[in-house]
Design a protein around this motif. Structure first.
Motif, PDB file in Angstrom:
ATOM      1  N   LEU A   1       0.865  -1.177   0.000  1.00 28.53           N
ATOM      2  CA  LEU A   1       0.000   0.000   0.000  1.00 28.53           C
ATOM      3  C   LEU A   1       0.901   1.227   0.000  1.00 28.53           C
ATOM      4  N   LEU A   2       0.834   2.009  -1.085  1.00 25.26           N
ATOM      5  CA  LEU A   2       1.770   3.108  -1.306  1.00 25.26           C
ATOM      6  C   LEU A   2       1.052   4.454  -1.320  1.00 25.26           C
ATOM      7  N   ARG A   3       1.745   5.466  -0.816  1.00 23.71           N
ATOM      8  CA  ARG A   3       1.271   6.842  -0.920  1.00 23.71           C
ATOM      9  C   ARG A   3       2.314   7.671  -1.660  1.00 23.71           C
ATOM     10  N   LEU A   4       1.835   8.681  -2.381  1.00 23.86           N
ATOM     11  CA  LEU A   4       2.729   9.557  -3.136  1.00 23.86           C
ATOM     12  C   LEU A   4       3.479  10.463  -2.165  1.00 23.86           C
ATOM     13  N   ASP A   5       4.808  10.343  -2.171  1.00 19.52           N
ATOM     14  CA  ASP A   5       5.639  11.111  -1.241  1.00 19.52           C
ATOM     15  C   ASP A   5       6.224  12.353  -1.893  1.00 19.52           C
ATOM     16  N   ASP A   6       6.403  12.317  -3.218  1.00 20.30           N
ATOM     17  CA  ASP A   6       6.943  13.475  -3.937  1.00 20.30           C
ATOM     18  C   ASP A   6       6.516  13.382  -5.389  1.00 20.30           C
ATOM     19  N   ASP A   7       6.353  14.540  -6.027  1.00 26.71           N
ATOM     20  CA  ASP A   7       5.855  14.617  -7.404  1.00 26.71           C
ATOM     21  C   ASP A   7       6.436  15.882  -8.008  1.00 26.71           C
ATOM     22  N   ARG A   8       7.401  15.739  -8.953  1.00 23.52           N
ATOM     23  CA  ARG A   8       8.115  16.928  -9.427  1.00 23.52           C
ATOM     24  C   ARG A   8       8.620  16.743 -10.853  1.00 23.52           C
ATOM     25  N   PRO A   9       8.875  17.862 -11.544  1.00 25.22           N
ATOM     26  CA  PRO A   9       9.510  17.771 -12.873  1.00 25.22           C
ATOM     27  C   PRO A   9      10.941  17.284 -12.736  1.00 25.22           C
ATOM     28  N   TYR A  10      11.579  17.060 -13.884  1.00 24.29           N
ATOM     29  CA  TYR A  10      12.930  16.488 -13.873  1.00 24.29           C
ATOM     30  C   TYR A  10      13.844  17.258 -12.923  1.00 24.29           C
ATOM     31  N   ASP A  11      14.563  16.484 -12.098  1.00 20.88           N
ATOM     32  CA  ASP A  11      15.465  17.040 -11.104  1.00 20.88           C
ATOM     33  C   ASP A  11      16.813  16.338 -11.271  1.00 20.88           C
TER      34      ASP A  11
ATOM     35  N   ILE B   1       7.806   9.810  -6.313  1.00 21.18           N
ATOM     36  CA  ILE B   1       8.331   8.930  -5.271  1.00 21.18           C
ATOM     37  C   ILE B   1       7.153   8.373  -4.488  1.00 21.18           C
ATOM     38  N   TRP B   2       7.049   7.049  -4.458  1.00 22.67           N
ATOM     39  CA  TRP B   2       5.975   6.362  -3.752  1.00 22.67           C
ATOM     40  C   TRP B   2       6.568   5.598  -2.570  1.00 22.67           C
ATOM     41  N   LYS B   3       5.900   5.678  -1.430  1.00 21.55           N
ATOM     42  CA  LYS B   3       6.422   5.054  -0.216  1.00 21.55           C
ATOM     43  C   LYS B   3       5.299   4.319   0.501  1.00 21.55           C
ATOM     44  N   GLY B   4       5.603   3.154   1.075  1.00 28.33           N
ATOM     45  CA  GLY B   4       4.554   2.439   1.794  1.00 28.33           C
ATOM     46  C   GLY B   4       5.027   1.122   2.366  1.00 28.33           C
ATOM     47  N   MET B   5       4.030   0.333   2.823  1.00 31.34           N
ATOM     48  CA  MET B   5       4.289  -0.909   3.542  1.00 31.34           C
ATOM     49  C   MET B   5       3.572  -2.072   2.884  1.00 31.34           C
ATOM     50  N   GLU B   6       4.047  -3.280   3.195  1.00 30.46           N
ATOM     51  CA  GLU B   6       3.337  -4.483   2.768  1.00 30.46           C
ATOM     52  C   GLU B   6       2.125  -4.685   3.663  1.00 30.46           C
ATOM     53  N   ILE B   7       1.007  -5.132   3.088  1.00 27.25           N
ATOM     54  CA  ILE B   7      -0.189  -5.392   3.880  1.00 27.25           C
ATOM     55  C   ILE B   7      -0.691  -6.806   3.569  1.00 27.25           C
TER      56      ILE B   7
END
Length: 224
Positions: free
Chosen positions: A104-114, A210-216
Motif C-alpha cells: 500500500l503506497l502513498r505519493l511522497d513526492d511529485d516533481r519535474p525532472y530534477d 516517489i511512492w512510499k509504503g508498507m506491505e499489507i
C-alpha cells in the motif's frame, strides 16, 4: 477526449470482455469498483478504483508484470485521499502462501525532472537517504542489491470521459525507469516491518514521482 465507438468496436468489446480484463489484473477489478482496506488507518474510508496501471518489464526473453490499482476516497469535509495498491507476483507462491506481495503506497513526492535526484539514484551507492536540516532521517537500500534502474512499459487503464465504460482509445502507454528501495523499521508494537520506497521517472519528459509504503495482508483488501 475519447471518441464514440463504432458498432464493430462494440461487438469486439463484447466478445473480448471488459478492457480492464485484457491487461494484468489479478484482482479482476473494474475502474469504479469499490474497495475497502481493513487496516486501522484506512478502514473508515470508502475507496474506488480510479485507474489500473500495468507495468511490464522485459529481461532477455522473459516478461515480468505487476500492477498498481490507483484508489481514491473522497471523505466528507476532508481532502481526497489517493493511494496505490501494488501487487507483485512472488517467485514461489506455494512457499510464500500467496501469489503476490501486496504493498500500500502513498505519493511522497511529485516533481519535474530534477538532475540532483537523478544523480542520487544513479550514484552507485545503492542507497537513498532522506535528509532534513542536514541530518539523515531515513536510509533505504536497493532491493536485490541492484545498481541500475528497471525499464518498464506502463499501460494505464482509466475512464477518461467518465461515462462508466473504458474504451480502447482511453488506454495510455508510456515508458518509465524506476528504482526500488527498502528498509527495516519497527511498528507500534516494536515488531520489525519492511518499508518500501520507489523512485519513478517518465522516460519521455523526466517527471519524477516517489511512492512510499508498507506491505499489507491481502486478506485485508476487499473489492466489490
Amino acid at each position: 477526449m475519447a471518441k464514440g465507438r463504432t458498432l464493430w468496436e462494440m461487438l469486439l468489446d463484447k466478445i473480448r470482455g471488459p478492457i480492464e480484463f485484457q491487461y494484468y489484473n489479478p484482482l479482476h477489478a473494474r475502474v469504479g469498483s469499490a474497495v475497502t482496506l481493513d487496516e486501522l488507518e484506512w478502514r473508515d474510508f470508502n475507496f474506488f478504483v480510479l485507474s489500473i496501471h500495468e507495468y511490464k518489464r522485459t529481461i532477455g526473453p522473459q516478461e515480468f508484470r505487476f500492477v498498481d490499482y490507483a484508489l481514491l476516497a473522497r471523505p466528507l469535509g476532508c481532502a481526497k485521499i489517493l493511494v496505490r495498491l501494488r501487487l507483485m507476483p512472488v517467485d514461489d507462491p506455494e512457499q510464500a502462501g500467496a501469489g503476490h506481495d501486496v504493498l500500500l503506497l502513498r505519493l511522497d513526492d511529485d516533481r519535474p525532472y530534477d538532475k540532483g535526484l537523478h544523480n542520487v539514484v544513479n550514484d552507485g551507492t545503492k542507497k537513498f537517504q532522506v535528509v532534513e536540516d542536514d541530518k539523515v532521517q531515513a536510509e533505504y537500500e536497493r532491493i536485490n542489491d541492484l545498481s541500475t534502474p528497471y525499464q518498464a512499459e506502463v499501460t494505464t487503464v482509466r475512464d477518461v470521459n467518465l461515462d462508466k465504460h473504458v474504451t480502447r482509445d482511453e488506454i495510455e502507454k508510456r515508458r518509465v525507469e524506476y528504482w526500488d528501495y527498502g528498509r527495516e523499521i519497527k511498528d507500534e508494537a516494536g515488531q520489525p516491518r519492511r518499508e518500501f520506497l520507489f523512485v519513478e521517472m517518465d522516460s519521455e519528459n523526466g517527471w519524477f514521482q516517489i511512492w512510499k509504503g508498507m506491505e499489507i495482508d491481502p486478506k485485508r483488501v476487499v473489492i466489490y
